[in-house]
Structures are given as structure tokens and as C-alpha cells.
Design a protein around this motif. Structure first.
Motif, PDB file in Angstrom:
ATOM      1  N   ASP A 177      16.886   0.156 -21.916  1.00  0.00           N
ATOM      2  CA  ASP A 177      17.607  -0.862 -21.142  1.00  0.00           C
ATOM      3  C   ASP A 177      17.325  -0.612 -19.661  1.00  0.00           C
ATOM      4  OD1 ASP A 177      19.285  -2.856 -20.265  1.00  0.00           O
ATOM      5  OD2 ASP A 177      21.120  -1.715 -20.628  1.00  0.00           O
ATOM      6  N   LYS A 178      16.204  -1.116 -19.177  1.00  0.00           N
ATOM      7  CA  LYS A 178      15.728  -0.808 -17.815  1.00  0.00           C
ATOM      8  C   LYS A 178      16.590  -1.423 -16.720  1.00  0.00           C
ATOM      9  CE  LYS A 178      12.288   1.645 -19.183  1.00  0.00           C
ATOM     10  NZ  LYS A 178      12.294   3.064 -19.045  1.00  0.00           N
ATOM     11  N   ASP A 179      17.145  -2.613 -16.962  1.00  0.00           N
ATOM     12  CA  ASP A 179      17.943  -3.246 -15.915  1.00  0.00           C
ATOM     13  C   ASP A 179      19.422  -2.864 -15.984  1.00  0.00           C
ATOM     14  OD1 ASP A 179      18.454  -4.596 -18.241  1.00  0.00           O
ATOM     15  OD2 ASP A 179      17.870  -6.569 -17.488  1.00  0.00           O
ATOM     16  N   ASN A 180      19.782  -1.993 -16.924  1.00  0.00           N
ATOM     17  CA  ASN A 180      21.152  -1.464 -17.058  1.00  0.00           C
ATOM     18  C   ASN A 180      22.227  -2.543 -17.126  1.00  0.00           C
ATOM     19  OD1 ASN A 180      20.336   1.262 -17.080  1.00  0.00           O
ATOM     20  ND2 ASN A 180      20.160   1.247 -14.855  1.00  0.00           N
ATOM     21  N   ASP A 181      21.917  -3.632 -17.825  1.00  0.00           N
ATOM     22  CA  ASP A 181      22.915  -4.681 -17.986  1.00  0.00           C
ATOM     23  C   ASP A 181      23.700  -4.555 -19.284  1.00  0.00           C
ATOM     24  OD1 ASP A 181      20.904  -5.361 -19.724  1.00  0.00           O
ATOM     25  OD2 ASP A 181      20.784  -7.466 -19.109  1.00  0.00           O
ATOM     26  N   GLY A 182      23.358  -3.554 -20.102  1.00  0.00           N
ATOM     27  CA  GLY A 182      24.058  -3.343 -21.365  1.00  0.00           C
ATOM     28  C   GLY A 182      23.479  -4.139 -22.513  1.00  0.00           C
ATOM     29  N   LEU A 235      19.714  -5.386 -24.580  1.00  0.00           N
ATOM     30  CA  LEU A 235      18.288  -5.177 -24.770  1.00  0.00           C
ATOM     31  C   LEU A 235      17.616  -6.540 -24.935  1.00  0.00           C
ATOM     32  CD1 LEU A 235      18.331  -2.177 -27.259  1.00  0.00           C
ATOM     33  CD2 LEU A 235      17.430  -2.156 -24.945  1.00  0.00           C
ATOM     34  N   SER A 236      16.703  -6.856 -24.033  1.00  0.00           N
ATOM     35  CA  SER A 236      15.982  -8.121 -24.102  1.00  0.00           C
ATOM     36  C   SER A 236      14.789  -7.995 -25.041  1.00  0.00           C
ATOM     37  CB  SER A 236      15.501  -8.521 -22.705  1.00  0.00           C
ATOM     38  OG  SER A 236      14.530  -7.592 -22.252  1.00  0.00           O
ATOM     39  N   ARG A 237      14.103  -9.096 -25.273  1.00  0.00           N
ATOM     40  CA  ARG A 237      12.917  -9.085 -26.123  1.00  0.00           C
ATOM     41  C   ARG A 237      11.855  -8.157 -25.551  1.00  0.00           C
ATOM     42  NH1 ARG A 237       8.262 -11.259 -25.498  1.00  0.00           N
ATOM     43  NH2 ARG A 237       8.992 -12.636 -23.863  1.00  0.00           N
ATOM     44  N   LYS A 238      11.667  -8.200 -24.239  1.00  0.00           N
ATOM     45  CA  LYS A 238      10.667  -7.355 -23.599  1.00  0.00           C
ATOM     46  C   LYS A 238      11.032  -5.872 -23.742  1.00  0.00           C
ATOM     47  CE  LYS A 238       8.095  -6.734 -19.332  1.00  0.00           C
ATOM     48  NZ  LYS A 238       7.883  -7.179 -17.977  1.00  0.00           N
ATOM     49  N   GLU A 239      12.299  -5.545 -23.541  1.00  0.00           N
ATOM     50  CA  GLU A 239      12.742  -4.156 -23.676  1.00  0.00           C
ATOM     51  C   GLU A 239      12.598  -3.671 -25.121  1.00  0.00           C
ATOM     52  OE1 GLU A 239      16.012  -4.177 -20.047  1.00  0.00           O
ATOM     53  OE2 GLU A 239      16.627  -4.748 -22.067  1.00  0.00           O
ATOM     54  N   LEU A 240      12.879  -4.560 -26.079  1.00  0.00           N
ATOM     55  CA  LEU A 240      12.698  -4.200 -27.486  1.00  0.00           C
ATOM     56  C   LEU A 240      11.220  -3.999 -27.812  1.00  0.00           C
ATOM     57  CD1 LEU A 240      15.223  -6.541 -29.310  1.00  0.00           C
ATOM     58  CD2 LEU A 240      15.282  -4.060 -29.211  1.00  0.00           C
ATOM     59  N   THR A 241      10.368  -4.836 -27.240  1.00  0.00           N
ATOM     60  CA  THR A 241       8.925  -4.693 -27.457  1.00  0.00           C
ATOM     61  C   THR A 241       8.445  -3.341 -26.946  1.00  0.00           C
ATOM     62  OG1 THR A 241       8.636  -7.081 -27.254  1.00  0.00           O
ATOM     63  CG2 THR A 241       6.674  -5.727 -27.012  1.00  0.00           C
ATOM     64  N   ASN A 242       8.908  -2.952 -25.775  1.00  0.00           N
ATOM     65  CA  ASN A 242       8.535  -1.643 -25.224  1.00  0.00           C
ATOM     66  C   ASN A 242       9.053  -0.504 -26.100  1.00  0.00           C
ATOM     67  OD1 ASN A 242       7.247  -2.844 -23.063  1.00  0.00           O
ATOM     68  ND2 ASN A 242       9.044  -2.716 -21.738  1.00  0.00           N
ATOM     69  N   GLU A 292      25.760  -3.991 -27.043  1.00  0.00           N
ATOM     70  CA  GLU A 292      26.231  -2.688 -27.535  1.00  0.00           C
ATOM     71  C   GLU A 292      26.827  -2.830 -28.937  1.00  0.00           C
ATOM     72  OE1 GLU A 292      26.786   1.366 -27.326  1.00  0.00           O
ATOM     73  OE2 GLU A 292      25.965   0.194 -25.667  1.00  0.00           O
ATOM     74  N   ALA A 293      27.533  -3.927 -29.185  1.00  0.00           N
ATOM     75  CA  ALA A 293      28.141  -4.143 -30.498  1.00  0.00           C
ATOM     76  C   ALA A 293      27.092  -4.388 -31.580  1.00  0.00           C
ATOM     77  CB  ALA A 293      29.103  -5.329 -30.428  1.00  0.00           C
ATOM     78  N   GLU A 294      25.951  -4.951 -31.204  1.00  0.00           N
ATOM     79  CA  GLU A 294      24.888  -5.263 -32.171  1.00  0.00           C
ATOM     80  C   GLU A 294      23.891  -4.114 -32.330  1.00  0.00           C
ATOM     81  OE1 GLU A 294      24.761 -10.038 -31.186  1.00  0.00           O
ATOM     82  OE2 GLU A 294      23.582  -8.620 -29.979  1.00  0.00           O
ATOM     83  N   LEU A 295      24.085  -3.063 -31.573  1.00  0.00           N
ATOM     84  CA  LEU A 295      23.140  -1.948 -31.593  1.00  0.00           C
ATOM     85  C   LEU A 295      23.077  -1.268 -32.962  1.00  0.00           C
ATOM     86  CD1 LEU A 295      21.162  -0.465 -29.766  1.00  0.00           C
ATOM     87  CD2 LEU A 295      22.985   1.083 -29.122  1.00  0.00           C
ATOM     88  N   GLU A 296      24.194  -1.216 -33.664  1.00  0.00           N
ATOM     89  CA  GLU A 296      24.209  -0.616 -35.008  1.00  0.00           C
ATOM     90  C   GLU A 296      23.278  -1.370 -35.952  1.00  0.00           C
ATOM     91  OE1 GLU A 296      25.561   2.174 -36.195  1.00  0.00           O
ATOM     92  OE2 GLU A 296      26.228   2.630 -34.162  1.00  0.00           O
ATOM     93  N   ASN A 297      23.293  -2.707 -35.858  1.00  0.00           N
ATOM     94  CA  ASN A 297      22.409  -3.517 -36.705  1.00  0.00           C
ATOM     95  C   ASN A 297      20.949  -3.260 -36.356  1.00  0.00           C
ATOM     96  OD1 ASN A 297      24.721  -4.647 -37.785  1.00  0.00           O
ATOM     97  ND2 ASN A 297      24.655  -6.445 -36.449  1.00  0.00           N
ATOM     98  N   LEU A 298      20.671  -3.091 -35.069  1.00  0.00           N
ATOM     99  CA  LEU A 298      19.307  -2.812 -34.626  1.00  0.00           C
ATOM    100  C   LEU A 298      18.841  -1.454 -35.146  1.00  0.00           C
ATOM    101  CD1 LEU A 298      16.811  -3.460 -32.881  1.00  0.00           C
ATOM    102  CD2 LEU A 298      18.029  -2.421 -30.959  1.00  0.00           C
TER     103      LEU A 298
END
Length: 120
Positions: A57-62, A64-71, A102-108
Motif C-alpha cells: 500500500d504505497k500511498d498509505n490510504d488503507g 490496495l489498488s489494482r496497480k498495488e496488487l499487480t506489484n 482492510e476488511a476485505e484483506l482476509e478474502n485476499l
């Protein structure tokens, strides 16, 4: 493929030396461990994946965007990280906003565990 014999200076005499069975060339314990480590694949744990995703999470907004997930999937060694990121969004993004909260992180993390990524 066997490792070449490397002469070392000031090595402790108690250091065990292994022999390559094919050639009979001795090599040090460190070389042996390096060779064996490449053969062993250890899967990531749930906690490791969670921490790694948070680190991307590079922009620290809490989120994860598509680009951040790709990385993130690229760092796991995925051969098609963009496709994995899109699949992860489809699987884990329960509210459909195109980001992982953050709530969806478990699913990820559950999705990533199913992909059997290993520590290299």
C-alpha cells in the motif's frame, strides 16, 4: 550440475565438507545448504501474506489498488501478475469499489493462499 571446488583460506578444520556423489568434489557446508535450499519450497503463511500485502500500500490510504496488487503478485513470482490482480479483485472485493480494504484483506489472503506461492 555439480558445484566447483573452492579452496578457502583460514577455514575451521571442524567445518564439514560434503562430497558431490557424481564427481567426488568436496564443497563446504554453506555451498551444500545453498544447493539444498533451492530444492525446498516453503509456502507463505497467512500472516506473511497479510504483512506483505499491507507493505504494498504505497500511498498509505488503507486500500490496495489494482496497480498495488499487480506489484504484490509480481513480487510473489506470478508469471501473469495483472491477471492475478484482477482475479483477486473479483474474488476479494465484496463491495465492488475496485480496491481491497482492510476488511476485505482476509478474502485476499485466502485467495493468495490458494495460489500456493512459495518463499524463494
Amino acid at each position: 550440475m555439480s558445484l566447483p571446488y573452492i579452496a578457502t583460506k583460514n577455514i575451521d578444520n571442524r567445518c564439514p565438507r560434503m562430497k558431490d556423489k557424481k564427481v567426488g568434489v568436496p564443497y563446504t557446508e554453506l555451498q551444500f545448504r545453498t544447493k539444498v535450499r533451492k530444492l525446498v519450497e516453503v509456502p507463505y503463511t497467512e500472516l506473511q501474506l497479510k504483512c506483505m500485502f499491507k507493505r504494498f500500500d504505497k500511498d498509505n490510504d488503507g486500500y490496495l489498488s489494482r496497480k498495488e496488487l499487480t506489484n504484490a503478485f509480481s513480487s510473489f513470482g506470478s508469471s501473469v501478475p495483472l491477471w492475478r490482480a484482477l482475479q483477486a479483485l473479483w474474488q476479494a472485493d465484496s463491495n465492488g469499489d475496485g480496491r481491497i480494504s482492510e476488511a476485505e484483506l482476509e478474502n485476499l489472503v485466502t485467495y493468495a493462499l490458494k495460489q500456493c506461492y512459495t518463499i524463494k
